[in-house]
Write a protein that holds these residues in place. Structure first.
Motif, PDB file in Angstrom:
ATOM      1  N   GLY A  86      17.616 -20.648 -29.729  1.00 30.30           N
ATOM      2  CA  GLY A  86      18.936 -20.515 -29.171  1.00 30.30           C
ATOM      3  C   GLY A  86      19.711 -21.872 -28.639  1.00 30.30           C
ATOM      4  O   GLY A  86      18.869 -22.790 -28.780  1.00 30.30           O
ATOM      5  N   LEU A  87      20.523 -21.740 -27.986  1.00 31.45           N
ATOM      6  CA  LEU A  87      21.272 -22.900 -27.153  1.00 31.45           C
ATOM      7  C   LEU A  87      20.739 -23.265 -25.952  1.00 31.45           C
ATOM      8  O   LEU A  87      21.179 -24.364 -25.371  1.00 31.45           O
ATOM      9  N   GLY A  88      19.921 -22.356 -25.145  1.00 29.58           N
ATOM     10  CA  GLY A  88      19.663 -22.465 -23.934  1.00 29.58           C
ATOM     11  C   GLY A  88      20.583 -22.771 -23.008  1.00 29.58           C
ATOM     12  O   GLY A  88      20.394 -23.502 -22.030  1.00 29.58           O
ATOM     13  N   LEU A  89      21.439 -21.822 -23.048  1.00 27.53           N
ATOM     14  CA  LEU A  89      22.862 -22.081 -22.005  1.00 27.53           C
ATOM     15  C   LEU A  89      22.196 -21.345 -20.658  1.00 27.53           C
ATOM     16  O   LEU A  89      21.315 -20.757 -20.475  1.00 27.53           O
ATOM     17  N   SER A  90      22.711 -21.840 -19.424  1.00 27.39           N
ATOM     18  CA  SER A  90      22.470 -21.389 -18.228  1.00 27.39           C
ATOM     19  C   SER A  90      23.326 -20.190 -18.057  1.00 27.39           C
ATOM     20  O   SER A  90      24.034 -19.871 -18.715  1.00 27.39           O
TER      21      SER A  90
END
Length: 206
Positions: free
Chosen positions: A7-11
């Motif tokens: 994944g993008l590892g977004l907050s």
């Protein structure tokens, strides 16, 4: 979805900003995205799933497979405490799930389902990961609405669907409590969607 699973590892805030941008243009599309991310598979899997399940399913979600949350039923509405879909344990330790789910957002396009079902022996509710391609999973109809006309919302029927014991999501009998915990971040996103839609309206007016 964390980077280690593709994944993008977004907050949480970055995710909310992305949802605001989408909903400022299209409410149906953001319904698909938010239902998949928050009450679909990624969020509960992150919170309660085993490492084996995370490695198996999170990369698939990150690659584009859509998930759905199967809770509401024709006779009990959205009240999870009254779920009638059953999950009976087999001699091998797997589960047989039987029931019908109503208004399942993303149900007509989802590859993966989070299904809430009750154990006949304990009367408690658990969550299970079910794949659309398994025997006994049927998309009965697509529902139609006055508002979000483009959402892929359907009736899902489960007939003797054999679910491997390792696809139990979280602890046995903790599905109700885990469901409420999963909603926490999802409901924050719903508020963000409202502000994004409002901003879209302002932009059009200007």
């Amino acid at each position: 979805i964390p980077k280690e699973y593709g994944g993008l590892g977004l907050s949480q805030m970055s995710y909310i900003r992305a949802m605001q941008l989408v909903t400022s243009k299209d409410g149906s599309l953001v319904a698909l995205l938010s239902a998949h991310q928050s009450i679909g598979l990624p969020q509960p899997l992150k919170l309660f799933g085993s490492e084996v399940l995370k490695k198996k399913y999170l990369p698939r979600c990150a690659a584009g497979e859509i998930s759905a949350f199967a809770l509401t039923e024709p006779q009990v509405g959205s009240d999870p405490a009254r779920v009638q879909t059953t999950a009976e344990k087999t001699a091998e330790g797997d589960y047989l799930i039987n029931g019908e789910k109503l208004w399942c957002t993303n149900g007509t396009v989802a590859d993966l389902f989070v299904v809430m079902a009750r154990h006949p022996d304990t009367k408690k509710i658990s969550a299970f990961i079910v794949e659309k391609g398994w025997a006994g999973v049927e998309v009965v109809i697509r529902c139609h609405f006055m508002g979000l006309k483009a959402i892929e919302n359907g009736v899902i029927r489960l007939t003797n669907v054999r679910v491997p014991k390792e696809n139990l999501l979280g602890e046995r009998g903790r599905g109700y409590a885990n469901f409420l915990r999963t909603l926490d971040e999802g409901r924050i996103a719903i508020a963000a969607l409202a502000t994004g839609a409002a901003q879209g309206c302002v932009d059009e007016c200007v």
